[in-house]
Write an enzyme that holds these catalytic residues in place. Sequence first.
Site, PDB file in Angstrom:
ATOM      1  CG  ASP A  98      -2.442  -1.875   1.491  1.00 53.22           C
ATOM      2  OD1 ASP A  98      -1.756  -2.084   0.287  1.00 53.22           O
ATOM      3  OD2 ASP A  98      -2.812  -1.662   2.149  1.00 53.22           O
ATOM      4  CE  LYS A 133      -4.055  -4.593   1.242  1.00 55.61           C
ATOM      5  NZ  LYS A 133      -4.186  -3.725   2.062  1.00 55.61           N
ATOM      6  CB  CYS A 166      -2.239  -2.392   5.250  1.00 59.13           C
ATOM      7  SG  CYS A 166      -4.057  -1.539   5.469  1.00 59.13           S
TER       8      CYS A 166
HETATM    9  C1  C5J Z   1      -2.892   0.879   5.872  1.00 62.81           C
HETATM   10  C2  C5J Z   1      -4.617   2.135   6.651  1.00 62.81           C
HETATM   11  N1  C5J Z   1      -2.668   0.423   4.908  1.00 62.81           N
HETATM   12  N2  C5J Z   1      -4.407   2.492   7.524  1.00 62.81           N
HETATM   13  N3  C5J Z   1      -4.363   1.916   5.763  1.00 62.81           N
HETATM   14  O1  C5J Z   1      -2.311   0.590   6.479  1.00 62.81           O
HETATM   15  O2  C5J Z   1      -6.006   2.149   6.239  1.00 62.81           O
END
Ligand code: C5J
Length: 222
Positions: free
Chosen positions: A24, A129, A162
């Site tokens: 991400d 995802k 994540c």
């Molecule tokens: C991730 C989030 N990628 N913090 N998303 O950690 O919402």
Amino acid sequence: MASVLAEPYEFEFDPRSCALMIIDMQRDFVDPGGFGEALGNDVSLLRKAIAPTGKVLDAARKKGMLVIHTREGHRQDLSDLPDNKKVRGRLETGIGDQGPMRRILVRGEYGHDIVDELKPEPGEPIVDKPGKGAFYATDLDSMLHNRGIKQLMVCGVTTEVCVNTSVREANDRGYDCLVLEDCVGSYFPEFQTASLNMIKAQGGIFGWVGKSKPFLDALAKA
Ligand code: C5J
């Protein structure tokens, strides 16, 4: 086999059965002017992870390791966005709405895509995802299984959300994970420390934690 200095003990891996997973690294989380910053977060805490991740990415590519990128986000029609995720936080501008980098966490939108510094190369799988975990509602597990992958080097954001969720999911599916601590980031320094501690505690209950430099050294020798 290569061996990397890590905690709770050295991580042994074979680059042929080990993939690099970058979680991400999307503009909306990491770039100034994105969704993360609009929520009041200091994105510099996440941006620190970009340069070391870039070095790991270069080395993994040179070694021919499988590189997998993930992105958190939803279909244009939001049919895969659960109601609880949509309303959580009581935000005025939330997921699916027009944000500073177009529709927030929606596939195909500018903010949803991966930062330029870590842009995927053609042929590198991108896992889209809908959840926090990289295995939930994705074909990641079969992709890894089909390529004989048993271990994962993990970079990305955010460490406690994540990254942690994906490492726990991977561990339960039989993958050993080494999280590179300078290649993961959190908006909250105390969560960064706590979530890395949780991974490596109790003999590595979810996996290993190490730094990129020893990994790069080990990869160069492998
Ligand atoms: C991730 C989030 N990628 N913090 N998303 O950690 O919402």
